[in-house]
Scaffold this active site. Sequence first.
Site, mmCIF file in Angstrom:
data_model
loop_
_atom_site.group_PDB
_atom_site.id
_atom_site.type_symbol
_atom_site.label_atom_id
_atom_site.label_comp_id
_atom_site.label_asym_id
_atom_site.label_seq_id
_atom_site.Cartn_x
_atom_site.Cartn_y
_atom_site.Cartn_z
ATOM 1 N N LYS A 186 0.825 -1.205 0.000
ATOM 2 C CA LYS A 186 0.000 0.000 0.000
ATOM 3 C C LYS A 186 0.870 1.271 0.000
ATOM 4 O O LYS A 186 2.087 1.191 0.208
ATOM 5 C CB LYS A 186 -0.932 -0.004 1.221
ATOM 6 C CG LYS A 186 -1.941 -1.166 1.202
ATOM 7 C CD LYS A 186 -2.764 -1.201 -0.073
ATOM 8 C CE LYS A 186 -4.058 -1.967 0.040
ATOM 9 N NZ LYS A 186 -3.911 -3.434 0.001
HETATM 10 C C1 PLP Z 1 -5.293 -4.238 0.617
HETATM 11 C C2 PLP Z 1 -6.745 -4.047 0.653
HETATM 12 C C3 PLP Z 1 -7.532 -4.512 1.704
HETATM 13 C C4 PLP Z 1 -7.025 -5.412 2.787
HETATM 14 O O1 PLP Z 1 -5.903 -5.002 3.431
HETATM 15 P P1 PLP Z 1 -4.881 -6.058 4.093
HETATM 16 O O2 PLP Z 1 -4.081 -5.170 4.988
HETATM 17 O O3 PLP Z 1 -4.063 -6.652 2.991
HETATM 18 O O4 PLP Z 1 -5.690 -7.047 4.842
HETATM 19 C C5 PLP Z 1 -8.884 -4.215 1.701
HETATM 20 N N1 PLP Z 1 -9.432 -3.500 0.712
HETATM 21 C C6 PLP Z 1 -8.716 -3.054 -0.327
HETATM 22 C C7 PLP Z 1 -9.381 -2.242 -1.386
HETATM 23 C C8 PLP Z 1 -7.360 -3.329 -0.408
HETATM 24 O O5 PLP Z 1 -6.666 -2.917 -1.470
#
Ligand code: PLP
Length: 401
Positions: A186
């Site tokens: 992210k």
């Molecule tokens: C990455 C992501 C998640 C989940 O996050 P994690 O930390 O990987 O569990 C949820 N929604 C979206 C849109 C994402 O891109």
Amino acid sequence: MPGFELFGDLERKEVNDVLDSGVLMRYGFDGMRNGYWKAKELEAALAERMQSRHAHLVSSGTAALTVALASAGVGAGDEVIMPTFTFVASFESILALGAVPVLVNIDDTLTLDPDAVKKAITPKTRVVMPVHMCGSMANLDALQKICDTHGLLLLEDACQAIGGSYNGQPLGSIGDLGCFSFDYVKTITCGEGGAVITNNETYYQNAQKYSDHGHDHIGNDRGAEEHPFLGYNFRISEMNAAVGMAQLSRLDEFLGIQKKNYTVLREALSQIPEVVFRTVPKGGQENYSFLSFFLPSEELAQKAHKSLGEYGVDACFYWYNNNWHYYKKWEHLTELKSLGKLPEEVREALPDYSKADFSASDHWMGRTISCLIKLSWSEEEVVERAKKMVKALQGAMDNKQ
Ligand SMILES: *Cc1c(COP(=O)(O)O)cnc(C)c1O
């Protein structure tokens, strides 16, 4: 998008603070921790940056969605409206609570279509969960109006759009609840981690207790704390929060780099008449983590995607065929392939998605290509990339039959 590209001295220093004390847990051990409370500090900094009254950190973005829903009292049989284009975490978090994921079409924003949301509302609907995919947002004014009219909660999944804004307000802070992910890919990362933000005192109190076995967090003797309701363990570790402290302090720097790189690529692609950029709702500011665009047809989009690969342009996604981000490949959901028995409420109420008509989503998704914007590219690399993208796309268009 990825903050992991720029991991450096700041991150190391924050982690070393924690290593020096040896207190890897965010709660308790007051006397041993040399005054370091990284998770608490990060929550305060995140709440301030997001102009939100409360922020609560958890172990992942998926945990954040689960905790956010739980904090608002969502449970067995409640329906949660979510888009056909998102990460699987959306329905995982809903199902974890015994609630029912109701898939709804997207539009040219690549997020929830407000008209489709209206049509999906039933007496069991509790939440509308827009997912701000690939750095840009849903039409939040329209969704807020629908939620107000029907008495529904608006929960923003801003996991891929941290730092973007809508009418001047940070994404995630506009709905009743907002969620972020700090997983490794992210815009900013904790390694693993996530956060719930809200202005609602009750939801916040519920979230911080629920994510730590129901601990009331009163006093400084964990063993003596009360458990006002059932909870679970979705805690973040102090080590992960420490990385996040450094990364959050760099968010605006990262956004600036993304915007600069995005703009170079977008200007180059604007020369190609067949390329139409995704719609950003009025008043919206992307976080520039992806450049997403439509081609005139599914066939041309596939050709263009292949051509980009042949020109060595990496990290461009054709989500339509993707195993994780589009409903077409979610047969584990469609066929309810769970390890154990799912609650009656889910088995009875889950729509038969194998028969559902999401052609309106297919119309947009089949023609979409999204290219990741990296932080580590040099100026020359971005210019070079822009040239290659133009050639690759023009090549694909020239060959159209
Ligand atoms: C990455 C992501 C998640 C989940 O996050 P994690 O930390 O990987 O569990 C949820 N929604 C979206 C849109 C994402 O891109």
